[in-house]
Design a protein around this motif. Structure first.
Motif, PDB file in Angstrom:
ATOM      1  N   PHE A 280       7.727 -11.296 -12.469  1.00 23.07           N
ATOM      2  CA  PHE A 280       7.908 -10.357 -13.426  1.00 23.07           C
ATOM      3  C   PHE A 280       6.995  -9.083 -13.302  1.00 23.07           C
ATOM      4  O   PHE A 280       6.140  -9.682 -12.131  1.00 23.07           O
ATOM      5  N   ILE A 281       7.241  -7.502 -13.536  1.00 22.74           N
ATOM      6  CA  ILE A 281       6.295  -6.621 -12.915  1.00 22.74           C
ATOM      7  C   ILE A 281       5.399  -6.406 -13.222  1.00 22.74           C
ATOM      8  O   ILE A 281       4.976  -6.310 -14.616  1.00 22.74           O
ATOM      9  N   HIS A 282       4.359  -6.542 -12.760  1.00 19.43           N
ATOM     10  CA  HIS A 282       2.893  -6.661 -13.038  1.00 19.43           C
ATOM     11  C   HIS A 282       2.839  -4.987 -13.467  1.00 19.43           C
ATOM     12  O   HIS A 282       1.744  -4.432 -14.834  1.00 19.43           O
ATOM     13  N   VAL A 283       2.116  -4.432 -12.850  1.00 21.43           N
ATOM     14  CA  VAL A 283       1.937  -3.144 -12.108  1.00 21.43           C
ATOM     15  C   VAL A 283       2.618  -2.265 -11.676  1.00 21.43           C
ATOM     16  O   VAL A 283       3.193  -2.707 -10.184  1.00 21.43           O
ATOM     17  N   LEU A 284       3.071  -0.903 -11.984  1.00 23.89           N
ATOM     18  CA  LEU A 284       3.476  -0.389 -10.800  1.00 23.89           C
ATOM     19  C   LEU A 284       2.818   0.326 -10.103  1.00 23.89           C
ATOM     20  O   LEU A 284       2.444   0.417 -10.273  1.00 23.89           O
ATOM     21  N   SER A 285       3.245   0.858  -8.809  1.00 24.75           N
ATOM     22  CA  SER A 285       2.300   1.233  -7.588  1.00 24.75           C
ATOM     23  C   SER A 285       1.300   2.744  -7.613  1.00 24.75           C
ATOM     24  O   SER A 285       0.742   3.154  -7.978  1.00 24.75           O
ATOM     25  N   LYS A 286       2.395   3.408  -9.053  1.00 20.21           N
ATOM     26  CA  LYS A 286       2.091   4.239  -9.030  1.00 20.21           C
ATOM     27  C   LYS A 286       1.250   4.622  -9.913  1.00 20.21           C
ATOM     28  O   LYS A 286       0.320   5.710 -10.027  1.00 20.21           O
ATOM     29  N   ASP A 287       1.024   3.483 -10.735  1.00 19.07           N
ATOM     30  CA  ASP A 287      -0.066   3.714 -11.656  1.00 19.07           C
ATOM     31  C   ASP A 287      -0.932   3.160 -11.155  1.00 19.07           C
ATOM     32  O   ASP A 287      -2.196   3.692 -12.349  1.00 19.07           O
ATOM     33  N   ILE A 288      -1.690   3.016  -9.823  1.00 21.60           N
ATOM     34  CA  ILE A 288      -2.926   3.048  -9.415  1.00 21.60           C
ATOM     35  C   ILE A 288      -2.836   4.513  -8.719  1.00 21.60           C
ATOM     36  O   ILE A 288      -3.991   4.350  -8.632  1.00 21.60           O
ATOM     37  N   TRP A 289      -1.942   5.118  -8.206  1.00 21.56           N
ATOM     38  CA  TRP A 289      -1.863   5.941  -7.563  1.00 21.56           C
ATOM     39  C   TRP A 289      -0.959   6.673  -7.854  1.00 21.56           C
ATOM     40  O   TRP A 289      -0.106   6.365  -6.682  1.00 21.56           O
ATOM     41  N   ASP A 290      -0.440   7.451  -8.198  1.00 18.50           N
ATOM     42  CA  ASP A 290       0.793   7.752  -8.465  1.00 18.50           C
ATOM     43  C   ASP A 290       0.356   9.145  -7.551  1.00 18.50           C
ATOM     44  O   ASP A 290      -0.113  10.315  -7.820  1.00 18.50           O
ATOM     45  N   GLY A 291       2.164   8.868  -7.330  1.00 17.99           N
ATOM     46  CA  GLY A 291       2.290  10.026  -5.670  1.00 17.99           C
ATOM     47  C   GLY A 291       1.706   9.290  -4.040  1.00 17.99           C
ATOM     48  O   GLY A 291       1.183  10.402  -3.444  1.00 17.99           O
ATOM     49  N   HIS A 292       1.243   8.016  -4.322  1.00 17.90           N
ATOM     50  CA  HIS A 292       1.255   7.427  -3.193  1.00 17.90           C
ATOM     51  C   HIS A 292       1.447   7.621  -2.145  1.00 17.90           C
ATOM     52  O   HIS A 292       3.107   6.661  -2.141  1.00 17.90           O
ATOM     53  N   PRO A 293       1.840   7.750  -0.025  1.00 18.51           N
ATOM     54  CA  PRO A 293       2.176   7.158   0.668  1.00 18.51           C
ATOM     55  C   PRO A 293       2.706   5.942   0.491  1.00 18.51           C
ATOM     56  O   PRO A 293       1.813   4.847  -0.349  1.00 18.51           O
ATOM     57  N   CYS A 294       4.167   6.140   1.349  1.00 19.32           N
ATOM     58  CA  CYS A 294       4.085   3.522   1.667  1.00 19.32           C
ATOM     59  C   CYS A 294       4.060   4.036   3.341  1.00 19.32           C
ATOM     60  O   CYS A 294       3.690   3.850   3.745  1.00 19.32           O
ATOM     61  N   CYS A 295       5.286   4.893   3.278  1.00 19.05           N
ATOM     62  CA  CYS A 295       6.251   4.646   4.647  1.00 19.05           C
ATOM     63  C   CYS A 295       6.341   5.666   4.686  1.00 19.05           C
ATOM     64  O   CYS A 295       6.138   7.113   4.563  1.00 19.05           O
ATOM     65  N   ALA A 296       6.359   5.954   6.786  1.00 22.37           N
ATOM     66  CA  ALA A 296       6.570   7.358   7.393  1.00 22.37           C
ATOM     67  C   ALA A 296       7.645   7.162   8.439  1.00 22.37           C
ATOM     68  O   ALA A 296       7.898   5.387   8.272  1.00 22.37           O
ATOM     69  N   PHE A 297       7.913   8.084   8.609  1.00 20.57           N
ATOM     70  CA  PHE A 297       8.586   8.456  10.295  1.00 20.57           C
ATOM     71  C   PHE A 297       8.447   8.704  11.333  1.00 20.57           C
ATOM     72  O   PHE A 297       7.724   9.500  11.008  1.00 20.57           O
ATOM     73  N   GLY A 298       8.086   8.218  12.751  1.00 19.13           N
ATOM     74  CA  GLY A 298       7.205   8.181  13.253  1.00 19.13           C
ATOM     75  C   GLY A 298       7.869   8.059  14.907  1.00 19.13           C
ATOM     76  O   GLY A 298       8.604   6.792  15.068  1.00 19.13           O
ATOM     77  N   VAL A 299       7.385   8.359  15.695  1.00 18.21           N
ATOM     78  CA  VAL A 299       7.469   8.671  16.961  1.00 18.21           C
ATOM     79  C   VAL A 299       6.485   8.694  18.018  1.00 18.21           C
ATOM     80  O   VAL A 299       5.472   8.791  17.602  1.00 18.21           O
ATOM     81  N   SER A 300       6.235   8.465  19.217  1.00 18.07           N
ATOM     82  CA  SER A 300       5.806   7.917  20.660  1.00 18.07           C
ATOM     83  C   SER A 300       5.435   9.478  20.623  1.00 18.07           C
ATOM     84  O   SER A 300       6.123  10.753  20.388  1.00 18.07           O
ATOM     85  N   GLU A 301       4.351   9.615  21.087  1.00 14.60           N
ATOM     86  CA  GLU A 301       3.382  11.023  21.642  1.00 14.60           C
ATOM     87  C   GLU A 301       4.948  11.149  22.610  1.00 14.60           C
ATOM     88  O   GLU A 301       5.054  12.903  23.324  1.00 14.60           O
ATOM     89  N   ALA A 302       4.914  10.316  23.340  1.00 10.69           N
ATOM     90  CA  ALA A 302       5.917  10.489  24.769  1.00 10.69           C
ATOM     91  C   ALA A 302       7.057  11.108  24.147  1.00 10.69           C
ATOM     92  O   ALA A 302       7.855  11.718  25.038  1.00 10.69           O
ATOM     93  N   PHE A 303       8.103  10.254  23.059  1.00  5.48           N
ATOM     94  CA  PHE A 303       9.147  10.870  22.917  1.00  5.48           C
ATOM     95  C   PHE A 303       9.161  12.280  22.823  1.00  5.48           C
ATOM     96  O   PHE A 303      10.197  13.002  23.078  1.00  5.48           O
TER      97      PHE A 303
END
Length: 463
Positions: A280-303
């Motif tokens: 069962f789902i105990h708590v949603l992450s938004k109920d801990i920090w609403d609007g928190h980031p999770c994943c990102a799109f990234g590249v190397s500085e060299a790219f």
């Protein structure tokens, strides 16, 4: 910079007339400059490059008098060489041009098959990469350590990251140091603490001593938010429970086998555990920090340095996909597109419940939480600052660091805002302009201007 061409950092009089002294007004000066541009055939590329150079000078020397003295003392060419040593002018200019020729069109993009990667994944079947002239190969990857290693080895051009990973990689935590850049946040909210059904009568975290939890990676919001949640309830995450790094796809099997009591994981695995009837789902992450980031799109500085126009095209594709994913009307079609075997390989209904927020919670209820997951792409500097405070809190970072300098080096908030504005996305003008917005985590306010005071306020910590 083109010689003798009027640019925004030319001397302008504050008392009327113009800075060069040849015209009775700024309007007359600008008109003369435009005639000169036309007679010399200066093109849009030259103009955009001049504008970026001008903006760079103004950013470094906001005081008019200081700026004029600097330019007079060293000359325009020397000034640009000096500024280029501290600002990525080539990349900034390429982004200003927006549609410069792509250095490469075939790009390899890594992803973990979870809902967090929705913009990056949907951009393929829904044509957002193609619109920008890109021919991507999306490479499904089994775990985060492999993502990190493939980026370090140059096997991937860009990737889906856990939001703290580019910070850790840039600092050399857990791997060789290599400068990374966060172009956008892939998703906000959209995670959960999921517990085995046997714990339905034990919902108070203060009673969880001895529990075993799975997390996807050490440098993850899952780890930091679970630690935060436990500590706020008096549970020391290093001494009172066990946290086991487990690939998301293996979390359900471990829960079913009784190897763990629960997990703080990404979707669709929380919802899939409910769908399979084991949790069962105990708590949603938004109920801990609403609007928190999770994943990102990234590249190397060299790219970025080697492929500035391709990077800009990737930027536009991901931002357009994120805008589409943020429209609830599009979510059913997106769920259908990304649930297929080559992407998430999950039942469409599981993907849809997690995306739309209308879901079964495993306790016999159907919940309706439209903001369970979101796709706001703005990489706020204060998000990075908070992650760094937690790395320091739990001993991943041993020494004091300049939180703001790292945040601004790695999170490309200014670039994201500029691209979003160019694409007509209203989030680009969100306040504050500084990039350091405040927020609260479990009711505790975070002031990004006072990270040390924030750290000192925790009773349970390693640092």
């Amino acid at each position: 910079m083109s010689e003798n061409f009027y640019s925004p950092y030319s001397q302008r009089s504050t008392l009327g007339g113009c800075g060069c002294g040849k015209h009775e007004s700024l309007a007359a000066h600008d008109a003369a400059a435009e005639r000169e541009r036309l007679s010399r055939g200066l093109d849009a590329e030259t103009l955009s490059r001049d504008f970026v150079e001008a903006a760079a000078v103004r950013a470094l020397f906001p005081n008019d008098v200081t700026r004029r003295r600097f330019l007079t003392a060293v000359g325009a060419s020397t000034a640009m060489a000096a500024i280029a040593s501290v600002l990525p002018l080539q990349q900034m200019q390429a982004m200003a041009e927006e549609k410069g020729p792509l250095e490469k069109t075939d790009v390899k993009i890594g992803f973990i098959p979870i809902n967090c990667a929705t913009p990056l994944i949907m951009a393929d079947p829904m044509g957002f990469y193609k619109q920008q002239g890109l021919s991507p190969t999306l490479k499904k990857t089994a775990g985060w350590a492999l993502v990190r290693d493939q980026m370090l080895n140059g096997e991937l051009d860009a990737s889906h990251f856990l939001a703290p990973m580019p910070l850790a990689i840039s600092m050399g935590l857990g791997s060789a140091a290599q400068p990374m850049r966060v172009a956008t946040i892939q998703n906000i909210n959209g995670q959960a603490i999921t517990l085995a059904l046997k714990h339905k009568g034990n919902r108070d975290p203060r009673n969880w001593k001895g529990f075993k939890f799975a997390i996807p990676f050490e440098y993850s919001m899952h780890n930091f938010l679970l630690r935060y949640y436990l500590a706020e309830h008096g549970i020391d995450p290093d001494r009172d429970v066990q946290l086991r790094v487990t690939p998301p796809a293996e979390m359900i099997a471990n829960l079913r086998a009784g190897n763990i009591d629960g997990f703080f994981g990404p979707e669709p695995f929380n919802q899939r555990a409910v769908y399979d009837g084991i949790a069962f789902i105990h708590v949603l992450s938004k109920d801990i920090w609403d609007g928190h980031p999770c994943c990102a799109f990234g590249v190397s500085e060299a790219f970025v340095a080697q492929n500035p126009n391709t990077f800009a095209a990737l930027y536009r594709a991901i931002l357009n996909a994120a805008a589409a994913a943020n429209d609830p009307a599009n979510l059913p079609a997106i769920a259908a597109a990304i649930s297929t075997p080559n992407y998430l390989n999950q039942p469409e209904i599981v993907i849809r419940q997690a995306l739309t927020g209308r879901y079964a919670d495993g306790l016999g209820n159907v919940q309706n939480v439209p903001d369970r997951a979101g796709f706001d792409p703005m990489p706020w500097y204060s998000m990075a600052t908070w992650m760094l405070t937690q790395m320091r809190r739990w001993g991943y970072v041993k020494d004091d660091v300049n939180f703001d300098a790292l945040a601004e080096q790695i999170f490309l908030m200014t670039d994201a805002r500029k691209h979003m504005a160019a694409l007509g996305q209203k989030e680009a003008v969100a306040e504050p302009a500084s990039g350091y917005k405040s927020f609260s985590v479990m009711g505790r306010p975070f002031d990004p201007a006072q990270p040390k005071a924030y750290l000192d306020g925790f009773a349970i910590k390693r640092s």
